[in-house]
Every structure is written in structure tokens, then in C-alpha cells.
Design a protein around this motif. Structure first.
Motif, mmCIF file in Angstrom:
data_model
loop_
_atom_site.group_PDB
_atom_site.id
_atom_site.type_symbol
_atom_site.label_atom_id
_atom_site.label_comp_id
_atom_site.label_asym_id
_atom_site.label_seq_id
_atom_site.Cartn_x
_atom_site.Cartn_y
_atom_site.Cartn_z
ATOM 1 N N GLN A 75 39.374 172.757 82.441
ATOM 2 C CA GLN A 75 38.547 171.846 83.231
ATOM 3 C C GLN A 75 37.201 171.612 82.554
ATOM 4 O O GLN A 75 36.698 170.497 82.536
ATOM 5 N N LEU A 76 36.631 172.658 81.966
ATOM 6 C CA LEU A 76 35.359 172.522 81.266
ATOM 7 C C LEU A 76 35.499 171.595 80.066
ATOM 8 O O LEU A 76 34.650 170.735 79.835
ATOM 9 N N SER A 77 36.595 171.753 79.317
ATOM 10 C CA SER A 77 36.786 170.882 78.150
ATOM 11 C C SER A 77 36.990 169.434 78.578
ATOM 12 O O SER A 77 36.556 168.515 77.889
ATOM 13 N N GLN A 78 37.635 169.228 79.727
ATOM 14 C CA GLN A 78 37.789 167.862 80.232
ATOM 15 C C GLN A 78 36.432 167.265 80.592
ATOM 16 O O GLN A 78 36.164 166.101 80.295
ATOM 17 N N LEU A 79 35.595 168.076 81.234
ATOM 18 C CA LEU A 79 34.269 167.584 81.589
ATOM 19 C C LEU A 79 33.434 167.299 80.344
ATOM 20 O O LEU A 79 32.692 166.326 80.295
ATOM 21 N N GLN A 80 33.561 168.157 79.336
ATOM 22 C CA GLN A 80 32.811 167.936 78.102
ATOM 23 C C GLN A 80 33.298 166.691 77.387
ATOM 24 O O GLN A 80 32.520 165.983 76.762
ATOM 25 N N ALA A 81 34.589 166.408 77.481
ATOM 26 C CA ALA A 81 35.120 165.201 76.850
ATOM 27 C C ALA A 81 34.569 163.950 77.538
ATOM 28 O O ALA A 81 34.399 162.918 76.904
ATOM 29 N N ALA A 83 31.579 163.846 78.909
ATOM 30 C CA ALA A 83 30.116 163.827 78.766
ATOM 31 C C ALA A 83 29.695 162.820 77.703
ATOM 32 O O ALA A 83 30.390 162.571 76.727
ATOM 33 N N LEU A 84 28.514 162.273 77.930
ATOM 34 C CA LEU A 84 27.970 161.288 76.994
ATOM 35 C C LEU A 84 27.276 161.983 75.842
ATOM 36 O O LEU A 84 26.827 163.121 75.967
ATOM 37 N N PRO A 85 27.147 161.325 74.704
ATOM 38 C CA PRO A 85 26.386 161.913 73.608
ATOM 39 C C PRO A 85 24.942 162.177 74.028
ATOM 40 O O PRO A 85 24.433 161.546 74.943
ATOM 41 N N LEU A 86 24.285 163.096 73.348
ATOM 42 C CA LEU A 86 22.949 163.512 73.735
ATOM 43 C C LEU A 86 21.851 162.615 73.169
ATOM 44 O O LEU A 86 20.719 163.038 73.036
ATOM 45 N N THR A 87 22.165 161.382 72.842
ATOM 46 C CA THR A 87 21.132 160.453 72.362
ATOM 47 C C THR A 87 20.360 159.932 73.563
ATOM 48 O O THR A 87 20.930 159.703 74.624
ATOM 49 N N PRO A 88 19.055 159.746 73.433
ATOM 50 C CA PRO A 88 18.268 159.271 74.569
ATOM 51 C C PRO A 88 18.643 157.841 74.930
ATOM 52 O O PRO A 88 18.975 157.026 74.073
ATOM 53 N N LEU A 89 18.616 157.580 76.230
ATOM 54 C CA LEU A 89 18.927 156.229 76.711
ATOM 55 C C LEU A 89 17.678 155.363 76.625
ATOM 56 O O LEU A 89 16.563 155.859 76.754
ATOM 57 N N PRO A 90 17.833 154.061 76.416
ATOM 58 C CA PRO A 90 16.674 153.175 76.444
ATOM 59 C C PRO A 90 15.994 153.246 77.816
ATOM 60 O O PRO A 90 16.614 153.560 78.817
ATOM 61 N N VAL A 91 14.722 152.955 77.831
ATOM 62 C CA VAL A 91 13.936 153.035 79.059
ATOM 63 C C VAL A 91 14.544 152.122 80.114
ATOM 64 O O VAL A 91 14.895 150.986 79.835
ATOM 65 N N GLY A 92 14.714 152.656 81.308
ATOM 66 C CA GLY A 92 15.215 151.858 82.421
ATOM 67 C C GLY A 92 16.710 151.996 82.652
ATOM 68 O O GLY A 92 17.207 151.574 83.677
ATOM 69 N N LEU A 93 17.444 152.568 81.718
ATOM 70 C CA LEU A 93 18.887 152.742 81.910
ATOM 71 C C LEU A 93 19.162 154.129 82.478
ATOM 72 O O LEU A 93 18.584 155.113 82.050
ATOM 73 N N GLN A 94 20.057 154.181 83.426
ATOM 74 C CA GLN A 94 20.458 155.454 84.026
ATOM 75 C C GLN A 94 21.825 155.842 83.488
ATOM 76 O O GLN A 94 22.694 154.996 83.302
ATOM 77 N N PRO A 96 25.625 157.026 83.606
ATOM 78 C CA PRO A 96 26.635 156.892 84.657
ATOM 79 C C PRO A 96 26.957 158.264 85.233
ATOM 80 O O PRO A 96 26.882 159.272 84.553
ATOM 81 N N SER A 97 27.319 158.299 86.507
ATOM 82 C CA SER A 97 27.635 159.581 87.138
ATOM 83 C C SER A 97 29.090 159.934 86.855
ATOM 84 O O SER A 97 29.960 159.070 86.763
ATOM 85 N N LEU A 98 29.337 161.236 86.728
ATOM 86 C CA LEU A 98 30.691 161.729 86.498
ATOM 87 C C LEU A 98 31.380 161.955 87.829
ATOM 88 O O LEU A 98 30.731 162.334 88.802
#
Length: 141
Positions: A75-81, A83-94, A96-98
Motif C-alpha cells: 500500500q505504501l508503494s502504491q501511495l508513493q507511485a 505521489a507527485l515529484p518534489l519540484t515546487p509548484l508555481p505560485v497559486g497552484l495547489q 491535487p489531493s490523493l
């Protein structure tokens, strides 16, 4: 009621087939260990023999613990798959929720996956789980 009976019969049949497969795997792995063991140093032979004895004495609670750990890791590996990359999002973008994953939904999806895989394997094998042929053509039970 008949649907439930058929479902339980299919599950029982599948578990029986799986037990036979596991028994065959154990038999073959034991043979491999017996063939390789003489080539090991005396110290390694003792370590391997000890590990084999411990494996023979595994208990049901230990198996349940191992299965629980593997399920959690899966289950952890599924959640990690997801997950989004750790690059910062542009200002104003949120981000997405998992979707929420609970143990119950994880088990249900895992059991559904397992039954689908089991059925597809049976379809490919032509439902002949009673006798398997070894690599050398001999039949074994």
C-alpha cells in the motif's frame, strides 16, 4: 445462496491449487538447497541449515505478521507511485489531493485483484490444475 456456494467453491479450489503450487515450490527449493549446500564452507553450511530449520518452524502468527507487513509495504508503494515529484509548484497552484486509502479498501481491491489474476491464470491453463508436468516431461501430483 447458490451464488455464495459457487463463490466459496471457487475460492476453495483456488486455494487448493495455490497450496499445491506452494508445496511444489518448497520441494524444488529444498532440492536446490541440498544440491548447493555441499559447495558452501562449513560455516555457511551451518548458517543455511539453521535458516532452513527456522523456516520449517514458522508459526501462523508469524505468517500473519509477515503478510500484514507486506500488505502495508504494498500500500505504501502504491501511495508513493501516486505521489507527485518534489519540484515546487508555481505560485497559486495547489497540489491535487490523493484519494483516501484505508485498510478495508486496500484489502478489498487486493482480493479483487487476486481473484482476477487467479481467474485469468486458470483460463490460460485450461483448468487443468490436477497434474503438472515437470521440465523433463514427468507428471507429478
Amino acid at each position: 445462496m447458490q451464488r455464495h456456494y459457487v463463490m466459496y467453491y471457487e475460492m476453495s479450489y483456488g486455494l487448493n491449487i495455490e497450496m499445491h503450487k506452494q508445496a511444489e515450490i518448497v520441494k524444488r527449493l529444498n532440492g536446490i538447497c541440498a544440491q548447493v549446500l555441499p559447495y558452501l564452507s562449513q560455516e555457511h553450511q551451518q548458517q543455511v541449515l539453521g535458516a532452513i530449520e527456522r523456516a520449517k518452524q514458522v508459526t501462523a502468527p508469524e505468517l500473519n505478521s509477515i503478510i500484514r507487513q507486506q500488505l502495508q509495504a504494498h500500500q505504501l508503494s502504491q501511495l508513493q507511485a501516486l505521489a507527485l515529484p518534489l519540484t515546487p509548484l508555481p505560485v497559486g497552484l495547489q497540489p491535487p489531493s490523493l484519494p483516501a486509502v484505508s485498510a478495508g479498501t486496500g484489502l478489498l481491491s487486493l482480493s479483487a485483484l487476486g481473484s482476477q489474476a487467479h481467474l485469468s491464470k486458470e483460463d490460460k491453463n485450461g483448468h487443468d490444475g490436477d497434474a503438472h508436468q515437470d521440465d523433463d516431461g514427468e507428471k507429478s501430483d
